[in-house]
Design an enzyme around this catalytic site. Structure first.
Site, PDB file in Angstrom:
ATOM      1  N   GLN A  24      44.518  30.042  81.629  1.00 34.86           N
ATOM      2  CA  GLN A  24      45.900  30.067  82.098  1.00 34.86           C
ATOM      3  C   GLN A  24      46.103  30.874  83.377  1.00 34.86           C
ATOM      4  OE1 GLN A  24      47.246  30.910  77.795  1.00 34.86           O
ATOM      5  NE2 GLN A  24      49.004  29.862  78.667  1.00 34.86           N
ATOM      6  N   ARG A  81      44.860  42.635  76.730  1.00 29.85           N
ATOM      7  CA  ARG A  81      44.209  41.542  76.010  1.00 29.85           C
ATOM      8  C   ARG A  81      44.035  40.364  76.969  1.00 29.85           C
ATOM      9  NH1 ARG A  81      46.652  37.005  72.186  1.00 29.85           N
ATOM     10  NH2 ARG A  81      44.678  35.947  71.924  1.00 29.85           N
ATOM     11  N   HIS A 125      39.892  31.158  73.657  1.00 29.60           N
ATOM     12  CA  HIS A 125      41.301  30.809  73.804  1.00 29.60           C
ATOM     13  C   HIS A 125      41.354  29.355  74.292  1.00 29.60           C
ATOM     14  CE1 HIS A 125      45.500  32.735  74.242  1.00 29.60           C
ATOM     15  NE2 HIS A 125      45.669  31.455  74.457  1.00 29.60           N
ATOM     16  N   ASN A 170      41.701  32.697  69.309  1.00 29.68           N
ATOM     17  CA  ASN A 170      43.146  32.690  69.460  1.00 29.68           C
ATOM     18  C   ASN A 170      43.731  31.461  68.764  1.00 29.68           C
ATOM     19  OD1 ASN A 170      45.765  33.555  70.804  1.00 29.68           O
ATOM     20  ND2 ASN A 170      45.592  31.416  71.463  1.00 29.68           N
ATOM     21  N   GLU A 171      44.652  31.672  67.873  1.00 33.10           N
ATOM     22  CA  GLU A 171      45.442  30.606  67.249  1.00 33.10           C
ATOM     23  C   GLU A 171      44.643  29.355  66.912  1.00 33.10           C
ATOM     24  OE1 GLU A 171      48.964  29.752  69.507  1.00 33.10           O
ATOM     25  OE2 GLU A 171      49.789  31.737  69.194  1.00 33.10           O
ATOM     26  N   ASN A 294      50.290  36.482  66.322  1.00 28.83           N
ATOM     27  CA  ASN A 294      51.076  35.975  67.450  1.00 28.83           C
ATOM     28  C   ASN A 294      52.377  35.438  66.865  1.00 28.83           C
ATOM     29  OD1 ASN A 294      48.723  36.427  68.883  1.00 28.83           O
ATOM     30  ND2 ASN A 294      48.395  34.299  69.466  1.00 28.83           N
ATOM     31  N   TYR A 296      56.265  33.909  67.718  1.00 24.88           N
ATOM     32  CA  TYR A 296      57.252  33.416  68.681  1.00 24.88           C
ATOM     33  C   TYR A 296      58.587  33.066  68.032  1.00 24.88           C
ATOM     34  CZ  TYR A 296      53.732  33.553  72.238  1.00 24.88           C
ATOM     35  OH  TYR A 296      52.795  34.004  73.112  1.00 24.88           O
ATOM     36  N   GLU A 366      50.562  38.718  70.355  1.00 27.36           N
ATOM     37  CA  GLU A 366      51.421  38.006  71.309  1.00 27.36           C
ATOM     38  C   GLU A 366      52.845  37.992  70.797  1.00 27.36           C
ATOM     39  OE1 GLU A 366      50.349  33.983  72.447  1.00 27.36           O
ATOM     40  OE2 GLU A 366      48.227  34.514  72.581  1.00 27.36           O
ATOM     41  N   TRP A 406      53.256  38.740  75.450  1.00 30.10           N
ATOM     42  CA  TRP A 406      52.813  37.541  76.154  1.00 30.10           C
ATOM     43  C   TRP A 406      53.909  37.215  77.152  1.00 30.10           C
ATOM     44  CZ3 TRP A 406      48.311  34.907  76.368  1.00 30.10           C
ATOM     45  CH2 TRP A 406      48.331  33.767  77.198  1.00 30.10           C
ATOM     46  N   GLU A 413      51.075  27.106  81.561  1.00 29.08           N
ATOM     47  CA  GLU A 413      51.478  26.981  80.159  1.00 29.08           C
ATOM     48  C   GLU A 413      51.040  25.623  79.586  1.00 29.08           C
ATOM     49  OE1 GLU A 413      52.464  28.997  77.834  1.00 29.08           O
ATOM     50  OE2 GLU A 413      53.021  27.453  76.391  1.00 29.08           O
ATOM     51  N   TRP A 414      49.727  25.411  79.551  1.00 27.77           N
ATOM     52  CA  TRP A 414      49.127  24.262  78.861  1.00 27.77           C
ATOM     53  C   TRP A 414      49.821  22.935  79.215  1.00 27.77           C
ATOM     54  CZ3 TRP A 414      44.720  26.290  77.831  1.00 27.77           C
ATOM     55  CH2 TRP A 414      44.630  27.597  77.357  1.00 27.77           C
TER      56      TRP A 414
HETATM   57  C1  GBH Z   1      50.624  30.797  72.363  1.00 28.35           C
HETATM   58  O1  GBH Z   1      50.877  29.554  71.796  1.00 28.35           O
HETATM   59  C2  GBH Z   1      49.317  30.756  73.087  1.00 28.35           C
HETATM   60  O2  GBH Z   1      48.352  31.601  72.490  1.00 28.35           O
HETATM   61  C3  GBH Z   1      49.442  31.047  74.546  1.00 28.35           C
HETATM   62  O3  GBH Z   1      48.285  30.634  75.196  1.00 28.35           O
HETATM   63  C4  GBH Z   1      50.690  30.419  75.090  1.00 28.35           C
HETATM   64  O4  GBH Z   1      50.776  30.519  76.475  1.00 28.35           O
HETATM   65  C5  GBH Z   1      51.874  31.111  74.456  1.00 28.35           C
HETATM   66  O5  GBH Z   1      51.754  31.147  73.068  1.00 28.35           O
HETATM   67  C6  GBH Z   1      53.209  30.497  74.821  1.00 28.35           C
HETATM   68  O6  GBH Z   1      53.303  29.182  74.377  1.00 28.35           O
HETATM   69  O7  GBH Z   1      56.777  24.489  67.155  1.00 28.35           O
HETATM   70  O8  GBH Z   1      58.562  25.657  66.131  1.00 28.35           O
HETATM   71  O9  GBH Z   1      57.123  24.292  64.790  1.00 28.35           O
HETATM   72  C7  GBH Z   1      51.763  29.612  70.712  1.00 28.35           C
HETATM   73  C8  GBH Z   1      52.934  28.765  70.827  1.00 28.35           C
HETATM   74  C9  GBH Z   1      53.761  29.099  68.571  1.00 28.35           C
HETATM   75  C10 GBH Z   1      54.258  27.155  69.812  1.00 28.35           C
HETATM   76  C11 GBH Z   1      54.089  28.404  67.284  1.00 28.35           C
HETATM   77  C12 GBH Z   1      54.563  26.405  68.593  1.00 28.35           C
HETATM   78  C13 GBH Z   1      54.940  26.496  66.282  1.00 28.35           C
HETATM   79  C14 GBH Z   1      56.209  26.523  65.574  1.00 28.35           C
HETATM   80  N1  GBH Z   1      53.275  28.168  69.556  1.00 28.35           N
HETATM   81  N2  GBH Z   1      54.951  27.284  67.517  1.00 28.35           N
HETATM   82  S1  GBH Z   1      57.212  25.143  65.949  1.00 28.35           S
END
Ligand code: GBH
Length: 454
Positions: A24, A81, A125, A170-171, A294, A296, A366, A406, A413-414
């Site tokens: 990234q 990290r 990752h 990672n994840e 991690n 979110y 994260e 993060w 962003e992928w």
């Molecule tokens: C992480 O992805 C990655 O490790 C990182 O590389 C990336 O840049 C960062 O986060 C930001 O995206 O879709 O509501 O059903 C994790 C992102 C977290 C997105 C869990 C999808 C699933 C729940 N993911 N989420 S949902």
């Protein structure tokens, strides 16, 4: 609550940090003998990345790492990290090690140590060497786990004198789901439930790599960074609850249960390919020194309604046994993710209940959000809210030892390309100019006020 108080409530020695990953931010994809990764191939296919960009340059961190380490240092955190690109170290995924690839991480680690920052590398990752994918089946094939462990040994041999805290993967849940089940990430397979063997091979890769790191140094402290988030049924209906339970299994339990309990959730073991599953699980379930989370957002899930869903960057086909539903009454980030800090408290307390004395100390590896602009007041309130939620969980007994934002920089962003901006520091891609955002200044002041307290 003053700015400093947000941070001063945390114990001394708390591991404050920022996170990034190799693909990234680095760019320099063809330099110093790096081999291509599955992401190089995936981003070359038109339509795979929403804004049509590639990570050929990204943040040009490969050449600007000194400036980036200075930004980390000036922020006032104590740890960084980052991830190591397997295809820089072993360009074909198996076979000869590329010393020039290791040299880069050697320089980076030296720079961090010179600044008094703890390096916390992640070994994987998502950037599997393309050769391994194309000629060996990548993570669909069991042998990839062994190749990963050989690579881990090579990295430990070079960096193990300065690195103690390691992250293997990672994840793996996201990599399995998005990369192998739904085809939204590299390597782009659409195996749906036939992607489950990938999960087992990733876990086996974790287990074998952890052994390699431990035998390289008695000081090694092994962790993993798993994605977690509460899953809420859309209603009390049996069908919604069953759908939410399956989603929760795939997101939260598929990886955590074997790692922390030494067994798969009910109904899963039978689907996993292994001549001796008990032996594999013994290796996978070896106690971790710490566990990375991690976080979110939470997800609300309902029974399928026969239509496909586009939700928060996730495209789910109509024939899946669950469908995510929008969470109302909460602000959304520009990625459409709901901002629900109290779900972090819920998650941490739930992990403590479910895994009890099998749960090692946690580190939030994260947490962050995507918003445009330099005056990112929304990110400040996101961070403030989540730190408060984290502190609340700790007061109720969650054993959390660190928190990593993060991300340090806006980055690639992928599948979204460069359009989503998760950084504390803004990157102007054409000039590569870095500009700290309001959130960077806010966090810096908070950390500063906290460490200066009497
Ligand atoms: C992480 O992805 C990655 O490790 C990182 O590389 C990336 O840049 C960062 O986060 C930001 O995206 O879709 O509501 O059903 C994790 C992102 C977290 C997105 C869990 C999808 C699933 C729940 N993911 N989420 S949902």
């Amino acid at each position: 609550m003053t700015t400093g108080e947000v941070v001063s409530r945390f114990p001394d020695g708390f591991l404050w940090g920022v996170s990034t990953s190799a693909f990234q931010i680095e760019g320099a994809l063809e330099e110093d003998g790096r081999g291509p990764s599955v992401w190089d191939a995936f981003t070359a296919v038109p339509g795979n990345v929403k804004d049509g960009t590639t990570a050929a340059t990204a943040c040009d961190h490969y050449h600007r790492y000194r400036e980036d380490v200075a930004l980390i240092h000036d922020l006032g955190v104590v740890a960084y990290r980052f991830s190591i690109a397997w295809p820089r170290v072993v360009p074909e995924g198996t076979g000869p090690v590329n010393p020039a690839g290791l040299d880069f991480y050697d320089r980076l680690v030296d720079e961090l140590c010179a600044r008094g920052l703890e390096p916390v590398p992640t070994l994987f990752h998502w950037d599997t060497p393309l050769a391994l994918e194309e000629s060996h089946g990548g993570w669909r094939h069991r042998d990839t786990a062994a190749h990963f462990a050989d690579y881990a040994a090579a990295v430990a041999d070079r960096l193990g004198d300065r690195v103690t805290r390691w992250i293997t993967l990672n994840e793996p849940a996201e990599h399995t789901l998005l990369g192998h089940a739904l085809g939204q990430h590299a390597p782009g397979h659409t195996l749906v439930f036939d992607a489950l063997p990938v999960a087992h091979h990733l876990l086996l890769g974790h287990g074998l790599a952890a052994e390699a790191l431990r035998s390289a140094s008695g000081e090694a402290r092994i962790g993993i960074a798993n994605s977690h988030g509460p899953v809420w049924p859309a209603s009390d209906d049996h069908a919604d609850k069953a759908a939410a339970d399956l989603y929760d299994l795939l997101l939260n339990r598929l990886f955590a249960d074997p790692l922390l309990l030494g067994r798969y959730p009910e109904g899963i073991a039978e689907l996993m390919p292994a001549a001796d599953l008990a032996a594999d699980l013994k290796l996978i379930g070896r106690p971790l020194d710490w566990y990375g989370v991690n976080y979110y957002q939470p997800t609300k899930v309902a029974a399928p309604d026969g239509t496909s869903t586009d939700y928060a960057g996730l495209h789910l086909p109509a024939d899946l046994p669950f469908t995510p539903r929008p969470i109302e009454d909460h602000p959304l980030t520009d990625f459409g993710w709901p901002v629900v800090p109290e779900a972090l408290t819920e998650l941490l307390l739930h992990l403590r209940t479910r895994y009890a004395d099998r749960l090692p100390p946690l580190i939030i590896t994260e947490n962050g959000c995507s918003y445009p602009g330099l005056d990112d007041q929304e990110r400040i309130s996101f961070l403030r809210g989540h730190l408060h939620a984290l502190h609340t969980a700790m007061q109720s007994g969650a054993d959390v030892r660190g928190y990593f934002v993060w991300s340090l920089l806006d980055n690639f962003e992928w599948a979204e390309g460069h359009a989503r901006r998760f950084g504390l520091v803004h990157v102007d891609y054409p000039t590569q100019r870095r500009t700290p955002k309001a959130s960077y200044h806010w966090l810096r002041a908070a950390l500063h006020a906290a460490t200066d307290r009497p």
